[in-house]
Every structure is written in structure tokens, then in C-alpha cells.
Design a protein around this motif. Structure first.
Motif, PDB file in Angstrom:
ATOM      1  N   LEU A   1       3.897  16.049  -2.337  1.00 43.70           N
ATOM      2  CA  LEU A   1       2.929  15.474  -1.410  1.00 43.70           C
ATOM      3  C   LEU A   1       3.598  14.900  -0.171  1.00 43.70           C
ATOM      4  O   LEU A   1       3.042  14.954   0.929  1.00 43.70           O
ATOM      5  CB  LEU A   1       2.118  14.372  -2.111  1.00 43.70           C
ATOM      6  CG  LEU A   1       0.911  14.808  -2.943  1.00 43.70           C
ATOM      7  CD1 LEU A   1       0.325  13.614  -3.674  1.00 43.70           C
ATOM      8  CD2 LEU A   1      -0.141  15.447  -2.042  1.00 43.70           C
ATOM      9  N   ALA A   2       4.782  14.329  -0.338  1.00 45.21           N
ATOM     10  CA  ALA A   2       5.476  13.716   0.784  1.00 45.21           C
ATOM     11  C   ALA A   2       5.794  14.715   1.886  1.00 45.21           C
ATOM     12  O   ALA A   2       5.979  14.327   3.055  1.00 45.21           O
ATOM     13  CB  ALA A   2       6.759  13.040   0.295  1.00 45.21           C
ATOM     14  N   MET A   3       5.853  16.001   1.547  1.00 43.26           N
ATOM     15  CA  MET A   3       6.167  17.021   2.546  1.00 43.26           C
ATOM     16  C   MET A   3       4.939  17.439   3.355  1.00 43.26           C
ATOM     17  O   MET A   3       5.072  18.087   4.402  1.00 43.26           O
ATOM     18  CB  MET A   3       6.772  18.257   1.850  1.00 43.26           C
ATOM     19  CG  MET A   3       8.081  17.983   1.137  1.00 43.26           C
ATOM     20  SD  MET A   3       8.753  19.458   0.303  1.00 43.26           S
ATOM     21  CE  MET A   3       9.049  20.522   1.706  1.00 43.26           C
ATOM     22  N   ILE A   4       3.754  17.075   2.866  1.00 40.03           N
ATOM     23  CA  ILE A   4       2.520  17.431   3.589  1.00 40.03           C
ATOM     24  C   ILE A   4       2.236  16.314   4.596  1.00 40.03           C
ATOM     25  O   ILE A   4       1.296  15.521   4.451  1.00 40.03           O
ATOM     26  CB  ILE A   4       1.335  17.624   2.619  1.00 40.03           C
ATOM     27  CG1 ILE A   4       1.746  18.474   1.436  1.00 40.03           C
ATOM     28  CG2 ILE A   4       0.152  18.255   3.345  1.00 40.03           C
ATOM     29  CD1 ILE A   4       2.132  19.900   1.793  1.00 40.03           C
TER      30      ILE A   4
ATOM     31  N   THR B   1      -7.195  13.296  -2.882  1.00 36.27           N
ATOM     32  CA  THR B   1      -5.921  12.924  -3.504  1.00 36.27           C
ATOM     33  C   THR B   1      -5.519  11.491  -3.191  1.00 36.27           C
ATOM     34  O   THR B   1      -4.895  10.812  -4.021  1.00 36.27           O
ATOM     35  CB  THR B   1      -4.811  13.890  -3.032  1.00 36.27           C
ATOM     36  OG1 THR B   1      -5.177  15.225  -3.375  1.00 36.27           O
ATOM     37  CG2 THR B   1      -3.470  13.550  -3.668  1.00 36.27           C
ATOM     38  N   LEU B   2      -5.874  10.994  -2.020  1.00 31.62           N
ATOM     39  CA  LEU B   2      -5.429   9.681  -1.548  1.00 31.62           C
ATOM     40  C   LEU B   2      -5.661   8.526  -2.529  1.00 31.62           C
ATOM     41  O   LEU B   2      -4.724   7.753  -2.802  1.00 31.62           O
ATOM     42  CB  LEU B   2      -6.097   9.373  -0.199  1.00 31.62           C
ATOM     43  CG  LEU B   2      -5.787   8.015   0.429  1.00 31.62           C
ATOM     44  CD1 LEU B   2      -4.291   7.839   0.637  1.00 31.62           C
ATOM     45  CD2 LEU B   2      -6.536   7.854   1.752  1.00 31.62           C
ATOM     46  N   PRO B   3      -6.862   8.348  -3.107  1.00 28.39           N
ATOM     47  CA  PRO B   3      -7.070   7.201  -4.009  1.00 28.39           C
ATOM     48  C   PRO B   3      -6.176   7.203  -5.247  1.00 28.39           C
ATOM     49  O   PRO B   3      -5.856   6.133  -5.786  1.00 28.39           O
ATOM     50  CB  PRO B   3      -8.550   7.331  -4.398  1.00 28.39           C
ATOM     51  CG  PRO B   3      -9.168   8.145  -3.312  1.00 28.39           C
ATOM     52  CD  PRO B   3      -8.100   9.113  -2.912  1.00 28.39           C
ATOM     53  N   ASP B   4      -5.753   8.379  -5.700  1.00 26.74           N
ATOM     54  CA  ASP B   4      -4.943   8.475  -6.919  1.00 26.74           C
ATOM     55  C   ASP B   4      -3.448   8.298  -6.656  1.00 26.74           C
ATOM     56  O   ASP B   4      -2.668   8.139  -7.595  1.00 26.74           O
ATOM     57  CB  ASP B   4      -5.171   9.829  -7.598  1.00 26.74           C
ATOM     58  CG  ASP B   4      -6.592   9.983  -8.106  1.00 26.74           C
ATOM     59  OD1 ASP B   4      -7.197   8.955  -8.472  1.00 26.74           O
ATOM     60  OD2 ASP B   4      -7.101  11.127  -8.121  1.00 26.74           O
ATOM     61  N   HIS B   5      -3.060   8.337  -5.386  1.00 28.26           N
ATOM     62  CA  HIS B   5      -1.637   8.244  -5.065  1.00 28.26           C
ATOM     63  C   HIS B   5      -1.421   7.277  -3.894  1.00 28.26           C
ATOM     64  O   HIS B   5      -1.064   7.697  -2.778  1.00 28.26           O
ATOM     65  CB  HIS B   5      -1.063   9.622  -4.738  1.00 28.26           C
ATOM     66  CG  HIS B   5      -1.148  10.584  -5.879  1.00 28.26           C
ATOM     67  ND1 HIS B   5      -0.320  10.499  -6.983  1.00 28.26           N
ATOM     68  CD2 HIS B   5      -1.998  11.625  -6.107  1.00 28.26           C
ATOM     69  CE1 HIS B   5      -0.636  11.463  -7.839  1.00 28.26           C
ATOM     70  NE2 HIS B   5      -1.649  12.153  -7.333  1.00 28.26           N
ATOM     71  N   PRO B   6      -1.629   5.991  -4.135  1.00 26.89           N
ATOM     72  CA  PRO B   6      -1.462   5.003  -3.060  1.00 26.89           C
ATOM     73  C   PRO B   6      -0.039   4.944  -2.523  1.00 26.89           C
ATOM     74  O   PRO B   6       0.176   4.493  -1.403  1.00 26.89           O
ATOM     75  CB  PRO B   6      -1.865   3.690  -3.733  1.00 26.89           C
ATOM     76  CG  PRO B   6      -1.694   3.932  -5.195  1.00 26.89           C
ATOM     77  CD  PRO B   6      -2.033   5.367  -5.399  1.00 26.89           C
ATOM     78  N   GLU B   7       0.934   5.395  -3.315  1.00 23.27           N
ATOM     79  CA  GLU B   7       2.321   5.373  -2.841  1.00 23.27           C
ATOM     80  C   GLU B   7       2.533   6.328  -1.663  1.00 23.27           C
ATOM     81  O   GLU B   7       3.504   6.201  -0.912  1.00 23.27           O
ATOM     82  CB  GLU B   7       3.280   5.735  -3.985  1.00 23.27           C
ATOM     83  CG  GLU B   7       3.242   7.170  -4.465  1.00 23.27           C
ATOM     84  CD  GLU B   7       2.132   7.453  -5.476  1.00 23.27           C
ATOM     85  OE1 GLU B   7       2.185   8.495  -6.146  1.00 23.27           O
ATOM     86  OE2 GLU B   7       1.211   6.606  -5.595  1.00 23.27           O
ATOM     87  N   HIS B   8       1.615   7.294  -1.499  1.00 23.65           N
ATOM     88  CA  HIS B   8       1.692   8.222  -0.370  1.00 23.65           C
ATOM     89  C   HIS B   8       0.583   7.949   0.650  1.00 23.65           C
ATOM     90  O   HIS B   8       0.272   8.821   1.470  1.00 23.65           O
ATOM     91  CB  HIS B   8       1.565   9.669  -0.869  1.00 23.65           C
ATOM     92  CG  HIS B   8       2.716  10.125  -1.706  1.00 23.65           C
ATOM     93  ND1 HIS B   8       3.978  10.343  -1.195  1.00 23.65           N
ATOM     94  CD2 HIS B   8       2.807  10.381  -3.038  1.00 23.65           C
ATOM     95  CE1 HIS B   8       4.790  10.729  -2.159  1.00 23.65           C
ATOM     96  NE2 HIS B   8       4.110  10.764  -3.298  1.00 23.65           N
TER      97      HIS B   8
END
Length: 329
Positions: free
Chosen positions: A54-57, A94-101
Motif C-alpha cells: 500500500l505504501a507504494m500507491i 481501504t483507508l479505515p482499516d489501515h490508519p498507519e497508511h
């Protein structure tokens, strides 16, 4: 496994189908966008597809991908924006499930769409429509099928996906004749059938029931025709229709053009835009307003109605003698 893979699986297996209820065509378009994006990232970074995270997107990756679509693949601004919409759709879920990104995803969601040049709506005139409807050979089964299909498309304005999905039970030829369909966004609607359409459709359906399958317009084995099959049949009949109506040569005609033709016929008959929006299955009239700009005769009629009673309707033409005109001022 990276976080991107389960995020994509969750979106396409759960959210797109069960929660959002997206159409198969929309899901396919979103899927193809992500396939193109992942292949582009693999080609530009050297990272294998199953290692992309995800960090690459991020903004830079998405912007580079969109520029690649236009510069290398030759996509229009409209296609570019459609691809961007597909990327945003997955990232927003995807955003709500991965707050670290959250920071990366939020910035990616803010990538702006590109302004596209409005396209002129293509539609057929009465003469061109008649030439097209008369093109299929009535002596053959496929000719009678195609004439019924084209007649229904021009009168109802059904989308190509709605036409290909029709079954015999969707056609009602009794009192209050109409055709029902589940269109874009899973919206159900019923569209009336005119007497002229029934004149073609009723005898065709009587012949159709002797053949296998439930599709209204079946292929050789009774199966539903594909989108490509319909476009190929249309291209064949256009070639014949052009001999009778040469003006068709200057137009790029697809099955969607017949939908535009149905809308313009309603507009030219004085039907309100809000009713046309309901007829076509549009969520609001903003999608239908484009037809107001497509026909100059409608605008000319509006101008004529604003003239004073002492002014002769028509396009202004200056006096032939310019010196006499200036003297009279």
C-alpha cells in the motif's frame, strides 16, 4: 503477503458485490485499472507484483501511472479520469482499516481529475434511422432478429448491457406494453413500447419462442449475444444503410448512439428533460442536459419564441446595400 493483496481481495469479493452492488461492467473496469497499475509499478520499480504494498500507491506513483496512460497508451482525459475513479474507490474503502497508511492514502485520494473536452453527442436523424432499421434482411432469421433489436434500441434507449441481458419474460406486449430491465446501478425500470415497435416486435417474438434459450435476442445456440456481437451486427447494417443515407459516413455510430437517438427524439417531441432522465435511467438530469446542446434546431426554436411580434422569425441577415443601411441609421 502485502497489505495491498488482501485489500484488493476484500474490495472485489465483498464490497463491490455485496455492499455497493456495482454492475459487472464497472467491476471489470475497476479490476482492469488495478491490473494496469500494478503492471506499471512492476515495470517502473522492478518490484514483483506480489511484493507491491500500500505504501507504494502514493501520489507520485498514481500521477506517473495516469501520465503513462495518456502519453504511452494514448488514452483520453475521460479514460484517465475513469481509471483514477477506480483507484480512489479501492483506496477509500481501504483507508479505515489501515490508519498507519492514512497520510499516503489521503494524499492519493486528493489527486485531481483532468478537465476533459466535452464531446458532442452523436445521434441519427429520422432519415438515417429509417435507413438503418431497413438494412437487415427480412428474409433471414438473423435479419428479422436484428431489425427487432435495432427498433427496440432506438425507441427505448436501452443500454447495450441492458439489451444483451433481456429475456423473453422482460417483454410485455399486452395492455400497457413495456419492457423491463435492471440497469446501471442495479436500478429497475420499465419503458413503454410504442405501436410501431410492437408491429416489429410481436411477430418476431412469435418466431423467437420456437428457438432455444430465454434471451430475447439470442445467438445461434440460444445464448445471450455479447456486446461485441451487437456492435459487429450494427457495423454490418451501417454499411448497407450508408448506401441509402450517405450522411452516415460522417458519423461514428455505435449501439450507444442509438440510445442518444432515442433521447433526442423525445427531446425534439417536447418531452421534459426530467422525464427523459427517468426514461434513460439517469440518476439526475445533469446527465441528460447534454442533449439540450446537441441539436441546434432546439436552440433556434427557443430564439424564435423570444422575438417580438413585429420581427420575422429566422436567422438575421444584413441588408445587401451597406451604404443605404448606414444612411438609414
Amino acid at each position: 503477503m502485502t497489505l495491498l493483496a488482501p485489500s484488493l481481495q476484500s474490495y472485489f469479493t465483498d464490497h463491490a458485490h455485496a455492499r455497493k452492488g456495482l454492475s459487472p461492467n464497472t467491476i471489470a473496469a475497476y479490476r482492469d485499472t488495478w491490473r494496469l497499475l500494478i503492471k506499471h509499478l512492476t515495470a517502473t520499480t522492478g518490484v514483483p507484483a506480489d511484493k507491491i504494498d500500500l505504501a507504494m500507491i502514493d501520489v507520485e506513483a498514481i500521477t506517473a501511472f495516469l501520465e503513462h496512460l495518456q502519453a504511452v497508451r494514448g488514452n483520453s482525459a475521460v479514460t484517465r479520469n475513469a481509471r483514477l475513479t477506480a483507484i480512489r474507490a479501492v483506496l477509500a474503502v481501504t483507508l479505515p482499516d489501515h490508519p498507519e497508511h492514512a497520510d499516503t492514502i489521503t494524499r492519493a485520494l486528493a489527486v485531481p481529475a483532468r478537465r476533459a473536452t466535452p464531446r458532442t453527442v452523436q445521434f441519427l436523424t429520422v432519415e438515417e434511422t429509417e435507413a438503418l432499421l431497413d438494412a437487415p434482411d427480412p428474409r433471414t432469421w438473423t435479419g428479422r432478429r436484428d431489425r427487432a433489436l435495432l427498433t427496440l434500441a432506438v425507441q427505448t434507449g436501452l443500454r447495450i448491457s441492458e439489451l444483451t441481458a433481456l429475456t423473453i419474460n422482460d417483454i410485455h406486449t399486452g395492455a400497457g406494453a413495456h419492457v423491463t430491465c435492471t440497469g446501471k446501478g442495479r436500478k429497475y425500470r420499465a419503458t413503454p413500447l410504442t405501436a410501431a415497435t410492437l408491429t416489429v416486435l410481436v411477430p418476431y417474438l412469435a418466431e423467437r419462442v420456437t428457438r432455444p434459450g430465454a434471451a430475447v435476442f439470442p445467438g445461434p445456440r440460444g445464448q445471450h449475444l455479447s456486446r461485441d456481437a451487437l456492435e459487429r451486427r450494427l457495423s454490418k447494417h451501417l454499411a448497407a444503410a450508408t448506401e441509402r443515407s450517405p450522411s452516415l459516413r460522417a458519423k461514428h455510430v455505435t449501439m450507444h448512439t442509438l440510445r442518444h437517438t432515442a433521447a433526442m427524439r423525445l427531446l425534439q417531441a417536447g418531452v421534459d428533460v426530467a422525464v427523459i432522465a427517468l426514461w434513460l435511467g439517469h440518476e439526475n438530469t445533469s446527465s441528460t442536459d447534454v442533449y439540450l446542446h446537441a441539436d441546434m434546431t432546439i436552440k433556434q426554436a427557443a430564439i424564435d419564441r423570444t422575438r417580438g411580434p413585429q420581427v420575422t422569425p429566422g436567422t438575421y441577415a444584413p441588408a445587401p446595400d451597406v451604404l443605404a443601411f448606414l444612411t438609414s441609421l
